[in-house]
Enzyme design. Structure first.
Site, PDB file in Angstrom:
ATOM      1  N   CYS A  80      -7.580 -76.901   7.983  1.00 28.11           N
ATOM      2  CA  CYS A  80      -6.279 -77.499   8.301  1.00 28.11           C
ATOM      3  C   CYS A  80      -5.270 -76.956   7.298  1.00 28.11           C
ATOM      4  CB  CYS A  80      -6.325 -79.028   8.231  1.00 28.11           C
ATOM      5  SG  CYS A  80      -4.910 -79.771   9.088  1.00 28.11           S
ATOM      6  N   LYS A 112      -9.138 -87.345  17.087  1.00 28.12           N
ATOM      7  CA  LYS A 112      -8.687 -87.798  15.768  1.00 28.12           C
ATOM      8  C   LYS A 112      -7.421 -88.617  15.950  1.00 28.12           C
ATOM      9  CE  LYS A 112      -7.218 -86.089  11.244  1.00 28.12           C
ATOM     10  NZ  LYS A 112      -6.930 -84.884  10.440  1.00 28.12           N
ATOM     11  N   GLU A 149      -9.287 -85.107  25.394  1.00 31.19           N
ATOM     12  CA  GLU A 149      -9.268 -84.258  24.199  1.00 31.19           C
ATOM     13  C   GLU A 149     -10.651 -83.647  23.942  1.00 31.19           C
ATOM     14  OE1 GLU A 149      -7.320 -83.033  22.065  1.00 31.19           O
ATOM     15  OE2 GLU A 149      -5.436 -84.121  22.028  1.00 31.19           O
ATOM     16  N   LYS A 156     -12.782 -89.642  14.832  1.00 27.70           N
ATOM     17  CA  LYS A 156     -12.281 -90.050  13.518  1.00 27.70           C
ATOM     18  C   LYS A 156     -11.069 -90.949  13.693  1.00 27.70           C
ATOM     19  CE  LYS A 156     -10.382 -88.112   9.245  1.00 27.70           C
ATOM     20  NZ  LYS A 156      -9.880 -86.948   8.523  1.00 27.70           N
TER      21      LYS A 156
HETATM   22 ZN   LIG Z   1      -4.261 -81.780   8.306  1.00 27.67          ZN
END
Ligand SMILES: [Zn+2]
Length: 328
Positions: free
Chosen positions: A121, A196, A234, A249
């Site tokens: 990320c 997420k 998703e 998450k």
């Molecule tokens: Zn991130």
């Protein structure tokens, strides 16, 4: 057959009897320990909002990994905190970046004794703290994909065993898969943070990873917590793009999502029990309001019972200690 012929309590009279019919067994071999490695001189800096968790230098990290190996924890999930950040998060792709260097050191010292999974990320690397590059005040999805793929490739070149994109950009699993495959890394699996949610439970993590957004929030890319069917869409997309393992998450507030994902998708399923879940239990236990060990085991078992094959948890070391004994 009902009462009085059938009496469920007959099988609960004794611990061994209960053990025989136990439906969900937590085991160390399914645990992943998240760790934070930071470019710094100190060996480790405790994170005040996460008692027992620290930011680690490479040297401090190696000590933590050594303990994880000793406890038979099979994998770590590594987050990097660079010394400098910029607009595009270029540090995420630096072959001498903190995560890349740390990975090489771990692999040199521990080889196959531990799996290194890296978070992919940009939020730890961007000066604005968002998970991608900005166009105006919006995260530009397609521009971000190129950088994420380059970051994943740099992790693979450093020797990771798996990459885990957590950014929630559309199309990133395919972008990463193509980049890895095109460079000789078709054997590296992708664990995607598929569902997420934009959660209040990430607060302590942002202290740990120094990744709080400097403006706005992440609701433009992470999921809205009231939605369940959207999570399935998703996950479906990530599976179609080549995710080997799918993740939900946070874990505890999203057990329904885990149960549904387990039922709907024929893929290994991971759950990330996040920093807020950890800190809530730590605070309640240190105040004496709940029993630490019993709460952690019950909580982790509930995540496994909901369907998680893999559990990413800051409690991994304590769980590994307890699970090596048979009684709870
Ligand atoms: Zn991130």
């Amino acid at each position: 057959m009902g009462f009085p012929e059938y009496r469920p309590r007959r099988l609960r009279r004794d611990e061994k009897l209960r053990g025989l019919i136990e439906e969900t067994a937590c085991s160390t071999k399914h645990l992943v320990l998240p760790l934070f490695v930071k470019e710094m001189d100190e060996k480790s800096v405790p994170i005040p909002s996460m008692p027992g968790v620290s930011q680690l230098s490479v040297e401090g990290l190696l000590q933590e990994v050594e303990e994880a190996v000793r406890l038979s924890i099979p994998a770590i999930l590594l987050f990097g905190i660079p010394a400098t950040k910029d607009e595009t998060g270029s540090g995420a792709c630096d072959k001498d970046g903190i995560v890349q260097r740390a990975t090489r050191e771990i692999k040199k010292r521990f080889g196959h004794d531990i799996l290194v999974i890296t978070d992919v990320c940009l939020c730890e690397y961007t000066s604005h703290g968002h998970c991608g590059v900005l166009k105006g005040n919006e995260v530009d999805n397609d521009e971000t994909l190129t950088i994420l793929a380059a970051s994943a490739l740099s992790h693979a070149e450093a020797g990771v065993d798996m990459v885990a994109p957590s950014d929630m950009m559309d199309g990133r699993v395919r972008a990463i898969r193509e980049r890895l495959d095109g460079n000789g890394f078709s054997h590296i699996p992708i664990m995607s943070y598929a569902a997420k949610y934009a959660s209040a439970l990430y607060g302590p993590f942002r202290d740990a990873a120094e990744s709080a957004p400097q403006f706005g929030d992440r609701k433009g890319y992470q999921m809205d917590f009231p939605n369940q069917r959207e999570a399935l869409r998703e996950i479906e997309l990530d599976v179609a793009e080549g995710a080997d393992i799918i993740m939900v998450k946070p874990a505890l507030f999203y057990l329904d999502i885990l149960a549904l994902a387990k039922k709907e998708f024929n893929r290994p399923l991971a759950a990330y029990s996040v920093s807020g879940e950890y800190t809530m239990v730590q605070c309640a236990a240190s105040a004496g309001y709940v029993d630490y060990k019993r709460t952690v085991i019950e909580m982790t078992t509930s995540i496994a019972r909901a369907g998680a094959d893999i559990i990413i948890t800051y409690f991994a070391k304590d769980l590994a200690r307890w699970l090596s004994n048979t009684t709870r």
